[in-house]
Design a protein around this motif. Sequence first.
Motif, mmCIF file in Angstrom:
data_model
loop_
_atom_site.group_PDB
_atom_site.id
_atom_site.type_symbol
_atom_site.label_atom_id
_atom_site.label_comp_id
_atom_site.label_asym_id
_atom_site.label_seq_id
_atom_site.Cartn_x
_atom_site.Cartn_y
_atom_site.Cartn_z
ATOM 1 N N VAL A 2 1.697 6.501 -6.670
ATOM 2 C CA VAL A 2 1.167 6.332 -8.028
ATOM 3 C C VAL A 2 -0.326 6.608 -8.048
ATOM 4 O O VAL A 2 -0.850 7.297 -8.935
ATOM 5 N N ARG A 3 -1.032 6.087 -7.060
ATOM 6 C CA ARG A 3 -2.469 6.287 -6.985
ATOM 7 C C ARG A 3 -2.809 7.769 -6.793
ATOM 8 O O ARG A 3 -3.719 8.307 -7.441
ATOM 9 N N ASN A 4 -2.063 8.437 -5.937
ATOM 10 C CA ASN A 4 -2.299 9.869 -5.698
ATOM 11 C C ASN A 4 -2.029 10.696 -6.950
ATOM 12 O O ASN A 4 -2.733 11.662 -7.240
ATOM 13 N N ILE B 25 -2.354 9.671 -10.074
ATOM 14 C CA ILE B 25 -3.459 9.441 -11.016
ATOM 15 C C ILE B 25 -4.683 10.245 -10.611
ATOM 16 O O ILE B 25 -5.342 10.875 -11.446
ATOM 17 N N ILE B 26 -4.986 10.259 -9.311
ATOM 18 C CA ILE B 26 -6.139 11.027 -8.818
ATOM 19 C C ILE B 26 -5.951 12.512 -9.105
ATOM 20 O O ILE B 26 -6.870 13.213 -9.544
ATOM 21 N N SER B 27 -4.727 13.021 -8.892
ATOM 22 C CA SER B 27 -4.444 14.439 -9.133
ATOM 23 C C SER B 27 -4.623 14.801 -10.603
ATOM 24 O O SER B 27 -5.170 15.851 -10.946
ATOM 25 N N ASN C 260 2.375 1.728 -3.509
ATOM 26 C CA ASN C 260 1.403 2.108 -4.547
ATOM 27 C C ASN C 260 0.742 3.459 -4.288
ATOM 28 O O ASN C 260 0.145 4.041 -5.199
ATOM 29 N N ALA C 261 0.831 3.962 -3.067
ATOM 30 C CA ALA C 261 0.142 5.211 -2.720
ATOM 31 C C ALA C 261 0.565 6.391 -3.590
ATOM 32 O O ALA C 261 -0.291 7.126 -4.102
ATOM 33 N N GLN D 40 0.835 -1.208 0.000
ATOM 34 C CA GLN D 40 0.000 0.000 0.000
ATOM 35 C C GLN D 40 0.866 1.253 0.000
ATOM 36 O O GLN D 40 0.583 2.219 -0.699
ATOM 37 N N ARG D 41 1.933 1.226 0.820
ATOM 38 C CA ARG D 41 2.819 2.401 0.874
ATOM 39 C C ARG D 41 3.528 2.619 -0.462
ATOM 40 O O ARG D 41 3.752 3.743 -0.892
#
Length: 235
Positions: A46-48, A50-52, A43-44, A40-41
């Motif tokens: 990358v996920r943030n 994409i959201i941005s 991938n966080a 999770q740490r």
Amino acid sequence: MTSSQHQNSSSAGSVSAAEQQAPATVADGVKPQITAKQAQRINAPVRNMIISMVVLVVCIVPVLWLMPQPNKDPYQAEVDLPKVAYEAGEASSFAVAAPELEGWHYNFARWNSNQADKINYWETGQITGSDHFITLKQADASKTNDSWIAQQTNNAAPQGNESVSGVNWDVRTGQNDKDETVTYYIGEVSGTTVIMYGSDVPGTDFAQLADAVVNYQKQPTATASPTSTSDTGIQ
């Protein structure tokens, strides 16, 4: 067995046991294992990101959609030609050339006064029927001279002559700041020196404007009276 041999044998056995108990590494061909929290740490970020990016696109699209579209024809401009020509005619010693050709459009029209060489002149810009651009300058022929013409034509080289509507036009060519070939037509019409020029303008457009200027100067109706309330364009 001697005591020294016994000690060496024990040491060898101890090393083999230690090697067997050593943790496996990537070099040994074994993939490291990570926990769910560690994943999770990792991938966080990358996920943030994409959201941005999604949020940014959602914000930008409405702004772009609401922005006014650029003018597809930047040369188009509203010119109250009769008024500007009338004002210029009042300030000059000659009737300024302001013919209106069908399918052509004036981009600007102005009277240029207070010139350093004391030679004031009328200047217009027109989009031709074939979507080219011609600038026209006109001054009192009794005040112009070869030096003034050379200055206004950027010392363009003579190429020949064209006779249009009874006027002999001196044709010259030169280069502008963009390394484009500019053609100049210089003629004397009704006591005025007229210079027409443009880059990549066909000779038919020059001939059409030259004919219109000659005929207009015979009866300059557009300068007879002003019209509505636009700026005069006098400088």
